[in-house]
Write a protein that holds these residues in place. Sequence first.
Motif, PDB file in Angstrom:
ATOM      1  N   SER A   1       1.048  -4.344  -9.311  1.00 19.43           N
ATOM      2  CA  SER A   1       0.692  -3.234  -8.308  1.00 19.43           C
ATOM      3  C   SER A   1      -0.167  -1.960  -9.044  1.00 19.43           C
ATOM      4  O   SER A   1       0.108  -0.992  -8.767  1.00 19.43           O
ATOM      5  CB  SER A   1       2.049  -2.801  -7.829  1.00 19.43           C
ATOM      6  OG  SER A   1       2.444  -3.838  -6.869  1.00 19.43           O
ATOM      7  N   LEU A   2      -0.814  -2.380 -10.180  1.00 15.49           N
ATOM      8  CA  LEU A   2      -1.555  -1.255 -10.855  1.00 15.49           C
ATOM      9  C   LEU A   2      -2.815  -0.935  -9.922  1.00 15.49           C
ATOM     10  O   LEU A   2      -3.270  -1.865  -9.232  1.00 15.49           O
ATOM     11  CB  LEU A   2      -2.020  -1.758 -12.274  1.00 15.49           C
ATOM     12  CG  LEU A   2      -0.949  -1.878 -13.301  1.00 15.49           C
ATOM     13  CD1 LEU A   2      -1.531  -2.632 -14.481  1.00 15.49           C
ATOM     14  CD2 LEU A   2      -0.283  -0.605 -13.521  1.00 15.49           C
ATOM     15  N   GLY A   3      -3.425   0.070 -10.285  1.00 16.61           N
ATOM     16  CA  GLY A   3      -4.670   0.316  -9.681  1.00 16.61           C
ATOM     17  C   GLY A   3      -5.816  -0.449 -10.289  1.00 16.61           C
ATOM     18  O   GLY A   3      -5.553  -1.092 -11.325  1.00 16.61           O
ATOM     19  N   LEU A   4      -6.952  -0.392  -9.775  1.00 18.91           N
ATOM     20  CA  LEU A   4      -8.106  -1.067 -10.092  1.00 18.91           C
ATOM     21  C   LEU A   4      -8.504  -0.758 -11.774  1.00 18.91           C
ATOM     22  O   LEU A   4      -8.403  -1.710 -12.551  1.00 18.91           O
ATOM     23  CB  LEU A   4      -9.457  -0.803  -9.485  1.00 18.91           C
ATOM     24  CG  LEU A   4     -10.768  -1.647  -9.855  1.00 18.91           C
ATOM     25  CD1 LEU A   4     -10.489  -3.097  -9.790  1.00 18.91           C
ATOM     26  CD2 LEU A   4     -11.691  -1.517  -8.945  1.00 18.91           C
ATOM     27  N   LYS A   5      -8.638   0.587 -12.033  1.00 22.23           N
ATOM     28  CA  LYS A   5      -8.922   1.069 -13.184  1.00 22.23           C
ATOM     29  C   LYS A   5      -7.918   0.642 -14.272  1.00 22.23           C
ATOM     30  O   LYS A   5      -8.268   0.162 -15.338  1.00 22.23           O
ATOM     31  CB  LYS A   5      -9.112   2.686 -13.303  1.00 22.23           C
ATOM     32  CG  LYS A   5      -9.598   2.993 -14.687  1.00 22.23           C
ATOM     33  CD  LYS A   5      -9.775   4.551 -14.694  1.00 22.23           C
ATOM     34  CE  LYS A   5     -10.247   5.205 -15.940  1.00 22.23           C
ATOM     35  NZ  LYS A   5     -10.035   4.526 -17.109  1.00 22.23           N
ATOM     36  N   GLU A   6      -6.753   0.828 -13.889  1.00 22.83           N
ATOM     37  CA  GLU A   6      -5.511   0.502 -14.970  1.00 22.83           C
ATOM     38  C   GLU A   6      -5.421  -0.750 -15.116  1.00 22.83           C
ATOM     39  O   GLU A   6      -5.366  -1.381 -16.328  1.00 22.83           O
ATOM     40  CB  GLU A   6      -4.151   0.910 -14.450  1.00 22.83           C
ATOM     41  CG  GLU A   6      -4.002   2.348 -14.200  1.00 22.83           C
ATOM     42  CD  GLU A   6      -4.593   3.014 -12.785  1.00 22.83           C
ATOM     43  OE1 GLU A   6      -5.100   2.266 -12.195  1.00 22.83           O
ATOM     44  OE2 GLU A   6      -4.476   4.447 -12.969  1.00 22.83           O
TER      45      GLU A   6
ATOM     46  N   GLU B   1       0.720  -1.035  -0.068  1.00 24.87           N
ATOM     47  CA  GLU B   1      -0.018  -0.121   0.112  1.00 24.87           C
ATOM     48  C   GLU B   1       0.940   1.327  -0.117  1.00 24.87           C
ATOM     49  O   GLU B   1       0.774   2.312  -0.951  1.00 24.87           O
ATOM     50  CB  GLU B   1      -0.910   0.045   1.298  1.00 24.87           C
ATOM     51  CG  GLU B   1      -1.993  -0.975   1.104  1.00 24.87           C
ATOM     52  CD  GLU B   1      -2.819  -0.822  -0.228  1.00 24.87           C
ATOM     53  OE1 GLU B   1      -3.356   0.421  -0.441  1.00 24.87           O
ATOM     54  OE2 GLU B   1      -3.209  -2.033  -0.852  1.00 24.87           O
TER      55      GLU B   1
ATOM     56  N   LYS C   1       2.256   1.863  -3.582  1.00 21.58           N
ATOM     57  CA  LYS C   1       1.426   2.318  -4.527  1.00 21.58           C
ATOM     58  C   LYS C   1       1.120   3.919  -4.082  1.00 21.58           C
ATOM     59  O   LYS C   1       0.846   4.387  -5.448  1.00 21.58           O
ATOM     60  CB  LYS C   1      -0.144   1.689  -4.110  1.00 21.58           C
ATOM     61  CG  LYS C   1      -0.077   0.169  -4.419  1.00 21.58           C
ATOM     62  CD  LYS C   1      -1.511  -0.676  -4.268  1.00 21.58           C
ATOM     63  CE  LYS C   1      -1.553  -1.910  -4.376  1.00 21.58           C
ATOM     64  NZ  LYS C   1      -2.709  -2.496  -3.940  1.00 21.58           N
ATOM     65  N   GLU C   2       1.450   4.290  -3.262  1.00 21.46           N
ATOM     66  CA  GLU C   2       1.325   5.671  -3.155  1.00 21.46           C
ATOM     67  C   GLU C   2       2.288   6.569  -3.817  1.00 21.46           C
ATOM     68  O   GLU C   2       2.457   7.970  -3.682  1.00 21.46           O
ATOM     69  CB  GLU C   2       1.038   6.066  -1.833  1.00 21.46           C
ATOM     70  CG  GLU C   2      -0.578   5.542  -1.102  1.00 21.46           C
ATOM     71  CD  GLU C   2      -0.880   5.866   0.408  1.00 21.46           C
ATOM     72  OE1 GLU C   2       0.114   6.609   0.943  1.00 21.46           O
ATOM     73  OE2 GLU C   2      -1.584   5.419   0.855  1.00 21.46           O
TER      74      GLU C   2
ATOM     75  N   ARG D   1      -3.836  -7.066 -10.634  1.00 24.09           N
ATOM     76  CA  ARG D   1      -3.144  -6.328  -9.948  1.00 24.09           C
ATOM     77  C   ARG D   1      -2.196  -6.691  -8.746  1.00 24.09           C
ATOM     78  O   ARG D   1      -1.288  -5.843  -8.241  1.00 24.09           O
ATOM     79  CB  ARG D   1      -4.619  -5.779  -9.050  1.00 24.09           C
ATOM     80  CG  ARG D   1      -5.345  -4.770  -9.812  1.00 24.09           C
ATOM     81  CD  ARG D   1      -6.560  -4.379  -9.131  1.00 24.09           C
ATOM     82  NE  ARG D   1      -6.091  -3.139  -7.913  1.00 24.09           N
ATOM     83  CZ  ARG D   1      -6.644  -2.943  -6.845  1.00 24.09           C
ATOM     84  NH1 ARG D   1      -7.784  -3.676  -6.364  1.00 24.09           N
ATOM     85  NH2 ARG D   1      -6.186  -1.943  -6.199  1.00 24.09           N
TER      86      ARG D   1
END
Length: 130
Positions: A87-92, A11, A14-15, A83
């Motif tokens: 480690s991509l975001g949900l939309k990506e 997490e 990801k930021e 994901r």
Amino acid sequence: MAKLSTDELLEAFKEMTLIELSEFVKQFEDTFGVTAAAPVAVAAAPAAGGAAAGADAAEEKTDFEVVLEAAGDKKINVIKEVRALTSLGLKEAKDLVEAAPKTILENVDKAAADKAKEALEAAGATVTVK
């Protein structure tokens, strides 16, 4: 200092921006005396070793690509697996899965490519390793 779990570390990563992650990797390498750039050393070996070493390196492939050919019936499970691997975001991740065939991972070793293929196929995707 409290120990962070793997999920908490992911997490935090990801930021971070790509520049911050790059700086982290450099500092991690310096601190622990390791390198994340092993394929680069292999690629440099033929230049130092001459033509014979270059022929051997050309025969043995060290970098692989994991390509998602189709998401299959369980697209949500495939998105979750993408994901986890990238480690991509949900939309990506959703966009990547819906745009199949797409490369999921590039320049990974054989073991990592096989593990990713196995995980994606277990989620219902059609995958090839190149």
